[in-house]
Design a protein around this motif. Structure first.
Motif, PDB file in Angstrom:
ATOM      1  N   TYR A  57       5.600 -10.079   0.663  1.00 40.91           N
ATOM      2  CA  TYR A  57       5.480  -8.812  -0.037  1.00 40.91           C
ATOM      3  C   TYR A  57       5.125  -7.715   0.949  1.00 40.91           C
ATOM      4  O   TYR A  57       4.510  -7.971   1.993  1.00 40.91           O
ATOM      5  CB  TYR A  57       4.373  -8.857  -1.100  1.00 40.91           C
ATOM      6  CG  TYR A  57       4.607  -9.809  -2.243  1.00 40.91           C
ATOM      7  CD1 TYR A  57       4.301 -11.158  -2.127  1.00 40.91           C
ATOM      8  CD2 TYR A  57       5.124  -9.345  -3.452  1.00 40.91           C
ATOM      9  CE1 TYR A  57       4.503 -12.033  -3.187  1.00 40.91           C
ATOM     10  CE2 TYR A  57       5.327 -10.208  -4.516  1.00 40.91           C
ATOM     11  CZ  TYR A  57       5.011 -11.547  -4.375  1.00 40.91           C
ATOM     12  OH  TYR A  57       5.218 -12.397  -5.435  1.00 40.91           O
ATOM     13  N   GLN A  70       3.080  -3.955   0.729  1.00 45.72           N
ATOM     14  CA  GLN A  70       2.274  -3.122  -0.146  1.00 45.72           C
ATOM     15  C   GLN A  70       1.917  -1.835   0.582  1.00 45.72           C
ATOM     16  O   GLN A  70       1.464  -1.860   1.724  1.00 45.72           O
ATOM     17  CB  GLN A  70       0.994  -3.855  -0.562  1.00 45.72           C
ATOM     18  CG  GLN A  70       0.144  -3.083  -1.554  1.00 45.72           C
ATOM     19  CD  GLN A  70      -1.137  -3.817  -1.914  1.00 45.72           C
ATOM     20  OE1 GLN A  70      -1.628  -4.638  -1.141  1.00 45.72           O
ATOM     21  NE2 GLN A  70      -1.698  -3.514  -3.073  1.00 45.72           N
ATOM     22  N   GLY A 126      -2.438   2.252  -2.403  1.00 42.22           N
ATOM     23  CA  GLY A 126      -2.490   2.744  -3.774  1.00 42.22           C
ATOM     24  C   GLY A 126      -1.372   2.246  -4.663  1.00 42.22           C
ATOM     25  O   GLY A 126      -1.212   2.741  -5.778  1.00 42.22           O
ATOM     26  N   GLU A 127      -0.618   1.266  -4.186  1.00 42.84           N
ATOM     27  CA  GLU A 127       0.475   0.728  -4.988  1.00 42.84           C
ATOM     28  C   GLU A 127       0.395  -0.791  -5.052  1.00 42.84           C
ATOM     29  O   GLU A 127      -0.315  -1.424  -4.273  1.00 42.84           O
ATOM     30  CB  GLU A 127       1.829   1.142  -4.397  1.00 42.84           C
ATOM     31  CG  GLU A 127       2.033   2.649  -4.376  1.00 42.84           C
ATOM     32  CD  GLU A 127       3.384   3.035  -3.808  1.00 42.84           C
ATOM     33  OE1 GLU A 127       3.563   4.238  -3.521  1.00 42.84           O
ATOM     34  OE2 GLU A 127       4.254   2.154  -3.650  1.00 42.84           O
ATOM     35  N   GLY A 128       1.145  -1.372  -5.992  1.00 36.67           N
ATOM     36  CA  GLY A 128       1.190  -2.818  -6.079  1.00 36.67           C
ATOM     37  C   GLY A 128       2.132  -3.397  -5.034  1.00 36.67           C
ATOM     38  O   GLY A 128       2.962  -2.682  -4.470  1.00 36.67           O
ATOM     39  N   PRO A 129       2.023  -4.691  -4.752  1.00 36.84           N
ATOM     40  CA  PRO A 129       2.918  -5.324  -3.789  1.00 36.84           C
ATOM     41  C   PRO A 129       4.350  -5.378  -4.320  1.00 36.84           C
ATOM     42  O   PRO A 129       4.563  -5.552  -5.519  1.00 36.84           O
ATOM     43  CB  PRO A 129       2.366  -6.748  -3.634  1.00 36.84           C
ATOM     44  CG  PRO A 129       1.169  -6.835  -4.478  1.00 36.84           C
ATOM     45  CD  PRO A 129       1.069  -5.638  -5.328  1.00 36.84           C
ATOM     46  N   LEU A 159       7.951  -7.381  -3.836  1.00 37.61           N
ATOM     47  CA  LEU A 159       8.523  -8.600  -3.280  1.00 37.61           C
ATOM     48  C   LEU A 159       9.670  -8.272  -2.324  1.00 37.61           C
ATOM     49  O   LEU A 159      10.582  -7.523  -2.661  1.00 37.61           O
ATOM     50  CB  LEU A 159       9.042  -9.500  -4.406  1.00 37.61           C
ATOM     51  CG  LEU A 159       9.678 -10.820  -3.977  1.00 37.61           C
ATOM     52  CD1 LEU A 159       8.636 -11.743  -3.358  1.00 37.61           C
ATOM     53  CD2 LEU A 159      10.351 -11.511  -5.167  1.00 37.61           C
ATOM     54  N   LEU A 218       1.246  -2.870   4.431  1.00 42.53           N
ATOM     55  CA  LEU A 218       0.531  -4.143   4.461  1.00 42.53           C
ATOM     56  C   LEU A 218       1.508  -5.236   4.055  1.00 42.53           C
ATOM     57  O   LEU A 218       2.085  -5.193   2.967  1.00 42.53           O
ATOM     58  CB  LEU A 218      -0.649  -4.107   3.485  1.00 42.53           C
ATOM     59  CG  LEU A 218      -1.459  -5.412   3.330  1.00 42.53           C
ATOM     60  CD1 LEU A 218      -2.178  -5.751   4.621  1.00 42.53           C
ATOM     61  CD2 LEU A 218      -2.471  -5.273   2.177  1.00 42.53           C
ATOM     62  N   LEU A 237       2.172  -9.109   3.145  1.00 45.04           N
ATOM     63  CA  LEU A 237       1.436 -10.235   2.579  1.00 45.04           C
ATOM     64  C   LEU A 237       2.363 -11.413   2.365  1.00 45.04           C
ATOM     65  O   LEU A 237       3.467 -11.246   1.846  1.00 45.04           O
ATOM     66  CB  LEU A 237       0.832  -9.845   1.224  1.00 45.04           C
ATOM     67  CG  LEU A 237      -0.194  -8.723   1.215  1.00 45.04           C
ATOM     68  CD1 LEU A 237      -0.250  -8.068  -0.157  1.00 45.04           C
ATOM     69  CD2 LEU A 237      -1.557  -9.273   1.579  1.00 45.04           C
ATOM     70  N   PHE A 271      -2.710 -15.600  -1.780  1.00 38.04           N
ATOM     71  CA  PHE A 271      -2.231 -14.632  -0.804  1.00 38.04           C
ATOM     72  C   PHE A 271      -2.920 -14.832   0.532  1.00 38.04           C
ATOM     73  O   PHE A 271      -4.112 -15.163   0.612  1.00 38.04           O
ATOM     74  CB  PHE A 271      -2.507 -13.204  -1.293  1.00 38.04           C
ATOM     75  CG  PHE A 271      -1.523 -12.705  -2.298  1.00 38.04           C
ATOM     76  CD1 PHE A 271      -1.660 -13.027  -3.639  1.00 38.04           C
ATOM     77  CD2 PHE A 271      -0.444 -11.937  -1.902  1.00 38.04           C
ATOM     78  CE1 PHE A 271      -0.737 -12.581  -4.574  1.00 38.04           C
ATOM     79  CE2 PHE A 271       0.481 -11.481  -2.824  1.00 38.04           C
ATOM     80  CZ  PHE A 271       0.330 -11.808  -4.159  1.00 38.04           C
ATOM     81  N   ALA A 308      -4.335 -13.080   4.063  1.00 43.80           N
ATOM     82  CA  ALA A 308      -5.213 -11.916   4.218  1.00 43.80           C
ATOM     83  C   ALA A 308      -4.432 -10.636   4.481  1.00 43.80           C
ATOM     84  O   ALA A 308      -4.965  -9.538   4.326  1.00 43.80           O
ATOM     85  CB  ALA A 308      -6.206 -12.165   5.343  1.00 43.80           C
ATOM     86  N   GLY A 309      -3.178 -10.779   4.863  1.00 40.94           N
ATOM     87  CA  GLY A 309      -2.354  -9.594   5.080  1.00 40.94           C
ATOM     88  C   GLY A 309      -2.313  -9.141   6.522  1.00 40.94           C
ATOM     89  O   GLY A 309      -3.254  -9.385   7.300  1.00 40.94           O
TER      90      GLY A 309
END
Lengths: 114, 111
Positions: B35, B37, B40-43, B45, B86, B88, B101, B103-104
């Motif tokens: 993913y 990200q 301020g947003e969702g991941p 895919l 980021l 992930l 997940f 740690a990114g």
């Protein structure tokens, strides 16, 4: 397709109040919905798994009486943070799964507790 | 819980350079997802890898799944500022569809 929405996108509340966050699958029926929280500079941590019509399953260390989850329909799950405190301030993200294994994520809700 | 370790934690490179992000585990995964990200947003895919040894390409992004299905890598060729974000990796047991997940990896591409 496969769009998940969250409302509100950000909320600021006073300590001791409760906050409800909605997660909706807009164009598919979600067999399962998941709730995550994410602290700054960190990864997503699963809080609970929610199946329509049944009780949510919480991950270890997550207080079920504090984080109430209701999955009333195949397109809506809600997370209520009860008696919120500043340490509950975080980014809350939901995801939804249809019949397949893939999860589709919402845009997240930024909660700030003063 | 199946643990995923990502490395490096941070990457800062110049536009046009290449980069690789690694995702490793001692557990076998039926599939792994990558993913991206943004703040301020969702991941979002990027890809799902399923078969051991699989290589998938998405424009300048190349994803590999290890033969033993315990590790994966993401390689970006000629990175652009728009690749900043980021990254992930995630995977989980197929039975309950939960995702763990890593740690990114925070990637910054400087213009």
């Amino acid at each position: 397709g496969a769009v998940v929405s969250q409302h509100p996108s950000r909320v600021i509340c006073k300590s001791g109040t409760s906050v409800k966050i909605e997660c909706r699958s807009l164009d598919f029926q979600a067999t399962t919905m998941f709730w995550y929280r994410q602290f700054p500079k960190q990864s997503l941590m699963l809080m609970a798994t929610s199946n329509e019509g049944s009780k949510a399953t919480y991950e270890q260390g997550v207080e079920k009486d504090k984080f109430l989850i209701n999955h009333a329909s195949l397109t809506l799950s809600t997370l209520t943070v009860t008696s919120a405190h500043p340490e509950d301030s975080s980014f809350y993200i939901c995801s939804a799964r249809d019949q397949g294994a893939e999860q589709f994520f919402g845009p997240g809700t930024r909660l700030t507790v003063l | 819980t199946q643990l995923l370790e990502q490395s490096p934690q941070f990457l800062s490179i110049q536009e046009g350079e290449n980069l690789t992000v690694y995702c490793n585990s001692s557990s076998v995964f039926s599939s792994l997802q990558w993913y991206r990200q943004e703040p301020g947003e969702g991941p979002v895919l990027l890809v799902t890898v399923v078969t051991g040894g699989e290589v998938k390409k998405l424009k300048r992004l190349t994803f590999q799944f290890g033969d033993a299905r315990k590790d994966s890598s993401l390689h970006i060729t000629a990175a652009q500022p728009g690749d900043t974000g980021l990254y992930l990796c995630a995977g989980g047991p197929p039975a309950d569809y939960k995702l763990s997940f890593g740690a990114g990896t925070t990637v910054t591409v400087r213009a």
